[in-house]
Enzyme design. Structure first.
Site, PDB file in Angstrom:
ATOM      1  N   GLU A 150       2.190  17.302  -1.848  1.00  0.00           N
ATOM      2  CA  GLU A 150       2.743  18.445  -2.594  1.00  0.00           C
ATOM      3  C   GLU A 150       4.109  18.919  -2.080  1.00  0.00           C
ATOM      4  O   GLU A 150       4.338  20.101  -1.838  1.00  0.00           O
ATOM      5  CB  GLU A 150       1.724  19.603  -2.570  1.00  0.00           C
ATOM      6  CG  GLU A 150       0.389  19.212  -3.173  1.00  0.00           C
ATOM      7  CD  GLU A 150      -0.680  20.287  -3.085  1.00  0.00           C
ATOM      8  OE1 GLU A 150      -0.358  21.453  -2.859  1.00  0.00           O
ATOM      9  OE2 GLU A 150      -1.864  19.950  -3.225  1.00  0.00           O
ATOM     10  N   GLU A 257      -7.951  13.587  -6.802  1.00  0.00           N
ATOM     11  CA  GLU A 257      -8.704  14.848  -6.662  1.00  0.00           C
ATOM     12  C   GLU A 257      -9.214  15.363  -8.018  1.00  0.00           C
ATOM     13  O   GLU A 257      -9.147  16.534  -8.317  1.00  0.00           O
ATOM     14  CB  GLU A 257      -7.823  15.905  -6.009  1.00  0.00           C
ATOM     15  CG  GLU A 257      -7.186  15.477  -4.703  1.00  0.00           C
ATOM     16  CD  GLU A 257      -6.327  16.562  -4.075  1.00  0.00           C
ATOM     17  OE1 GLU A 257      -6.380  17.714  -4.523  1.00  0.00           O
ATOM     18  OE2 GLU A 257      -5.579  16.254  -3.113  1.00  0.00           O
TER      19      GLU A 257
HETATM   20  O1  9MR Z   1     -10.648  21.920  -1.698  1.00  0.00           O
HETATM   21  C1  9MR Z   1      -9.884  22.334  -0.576  1.00  0.00           C
HETATM   22  C2  9MR Z   1     -10.325  23.713  -0.114  1.00  0.00           C
HETATM   23  O2  9MR Z   1     -11.675  23.661   0.319  1.00  0.00           O
HETATM   24  C3  9MR Z   1      -9.428  24.174   1.027  1.00  0.00           C
HETATM   25  O3  9MR Z   1      -9.762  25.489   1.387  1.00  0.00           O
HETATM   26  C4  9MR Z   1      -7.964  24.100   0.570  1.00  0.00           C
HETATM   27  C5  9MR Z   1      -7.019  24.500   1.671  1.00  0.00           C
HETATM   28  O4  9MR Z   1      -7.298  23.771   2.795  1.00  0.00           O
HETATM   29  O5  9MR Z   1      -7.632  22.769   0.165  1.00  0.00           O
HETATM   30  C6  9MR Z   1      -8.402  22.372  -0.961  1.00  0.00           C
HETATM   31  O6  9MR Z   1      -8.015  21.075  -1.359  1.00  0.00           O
HETATM   32  C7  9MR Z   1      -6.660  20.915  -1.761  1.00  0.00           C
HETATM   33  C8  9MR Z   1      -6.204  19.569  -1.304  1.00  0.00           C
HETATM   34  O7  9MR Z   1      -6.325  19.496   0.102  1.00  0.00           O
HETATM   35  C9  9MR Z   1      -4.775  19.310  -1.749  1.00  0.00           C
HETATM   36  N1  9MR Z   1      -4.666  19.422  -3.196  1.00  0.00           N
HETATM   37  C10 9MR Z   1      -5.116  20.693  -3.710  1.00  0.00           C
HETATM   38  C11 9MR Z   1      -6.550  20.969  -3.273  1.00  0.00           C
HETATM   39  C12 9MR Z   1      -7.009  22.285  -3.799  1.00  0.00           C
HETATM   40  O8  9MR Z   1      -6.253  23.290  -3.208  1.00  0.00           O
END
Ligand code: 9MR
Length: 372
Positions: A150, A257
């Site tokens: 990102e 994802e």
């Molecule tokens: O699903 C993830 C959530 O449990 C965490 O709290 C968050 C921050 O660490 O990250 C979420 O996953 C993200 C992923 O790592 C990157 N793409 C976006 C996802 C949703 O925020």
């Protein structure tokens, strides 16, 4: 179904039999991934579902910078090792998620205690130390790394997000991260991961990044389209065009994802800086008419993805609705239903739609099992 196979074995020799799991339907031509966390490993019913349905694992957050290293540079791999150990025991490749993400990181990597950007050379030294340590710890065990997550701006007219790494090192922090990762494990596939990059605007900025890296001879094997989509956006055809454009730039494409949000919200993607106030229309279960809409949408998108040989993996962001991040995003604390299994681990109509779509002909693919 099994009892029918026993009673009428001949019947099943002549009639096409629908695959019963996602990985069976993919037929070794696509990896079918899911994000899991260590807490999932304490639930035998869930681990059975994971090993039956999926064949690739992404640690949901155990490998994020904030989780692997503390404020003093001390690394702890215990929880990440547990997820990797589970995957290796079940012969499932692991995707390392991620090495660089501005949202979940440690300030000392790129900032001085007063919050000012570190000098470029010090920031580069920290980045190299971090990547050397993490990729080195998993050398030969993790087959693909989400090197930078990102980094592309959501705003038209702005190329990269304004992040601590950008401020300290400059725009070449991305190229440096890929170079450090390749040096740490030359065998690992390296990819860039982001949301909404299948859509015009951000797609063009992502293509600019891929061309820039490849022109400099930087190893980038794939791009991860996160796939946090809505019931009505983006169109499946737009996703297909985005896959084609990324593939034409010389990289494989993974859907890293995937989830489809059936609840009302303003925009697709995963901009964690955004939050919304919104309704919580289905606090118990998703009504059947919504289940059908979700199944239709999943079927349309996966049917489109299967058409593109450049797509090597379709990964889901979680295993069942109770574990989805969308129960708290973009609206805090609401009951969401975006995945293929419900909170009781029961298949939803969307699972059947995805299995049918995965079983569609997959021309033009390598006969070998895909790697991430
Ligand atoms: O699903 C993830 C959530 O449990 C965490 O709290 C968050 C921050 O660490 O990250 C979420 O996953 C993200 C992923 O790592 C990157 N793409 C976006 C996802 C949703 O925020």
């Amino acid at each position: 179904m099994l009892h029918l196979r026993l009673l009428f074995p001949l019947l099943f020799l002549v009639l096409p039999v629908q695959a019963e799991t996602l990985r069976e339907a993919a037929g070794g031509k696509l990896l079918i991934g899911c994000a899991i966390a260590t807490r999932d490993l304490d639930d035998p019913e869930l681990t059975n579902l994971i090993t039956q349905q999926f064949n690739c694992i992404t640690p949901e957050y155990e490998m994020m910078p904030e989780k692997l290293v503390d404020d003093h540079g001390k690394f702890t791999f215990d929880t990440a090792d547990r997820v990797v150990g589970f995957a290796e025991k079940n012969k499932m490749p692991v995707i390392g998620h991620m090495l660089v993400w501005h949202f979940i990181t440690r300030k000392w990597l790129f900032e001085s205690p007063d919050g000012k950007p570190l000098p470029r050379e010090k920031a580069l030294e920290n980045l190299k130390t971090y990547i050397d340590t993490v990729v080195g710890h998993y050398k030969g065990r993790i087959k693909a790394w989400d090197v930078v997550n990102e980094a592309i701006s959501d705003k038209d007219g702005e190329y990269l997000k304004d992040t601590p790494a950008l401020r300290a090192i400059g725009p070449d922090y991305i190229e440096k991260a890929f170079q450090f990762a390749q040096a740490a494990d030359p065998q690992a596939a390296l990819y860039y991961n982001d949301y909404n990059i299948e859509q015009p605007g951000k797609l063009d900025r992502t293509l600019k990044l891929i061309h820039s890296l490849r022109e400099k001879g930087v190893k980038i094997d794939a791009v991860g389209i996160q796939g946090h989509w809505l019931l009505d956006w983006p169109p499946a055809g737009m996703i297909g065009k985005g896959v084609e454009a990324l593939s034409a730039a010389g990289v494989k494409v993974m859907i890293t994802e995937m989830d489809i949000d059936p609840l009302p919200r303003d925009s697709s993607g995963a901009d964690m800086s955004q939050s919304e106030k919104g309704a919580n229309p289905y606090p118990e279960t998703l009504p059947s008419e919504m289940q059908e809409k979700l199944a239709k949408r999943y079927g349309e998108i996966v049917s489109e993805l299967v058409r593109h040989p450049a797509v090597t993996m379709i990964g889901f962001w979680g295993t069942h609705d109770g574990r989805s991040w969308l129960n708290d995003y973009p609206v805090k604390s609401r009951t969401n239903h975006p995945l293929l299994f419900d909170r009781k681990l029961q298949p939803k109509p969307a699972l059947d739609a995805v299995i049918k779509a995965l079983a569609l002909p997959k021309e033009g693919r390598s006969p070998n099992r895909p790697s991430p």
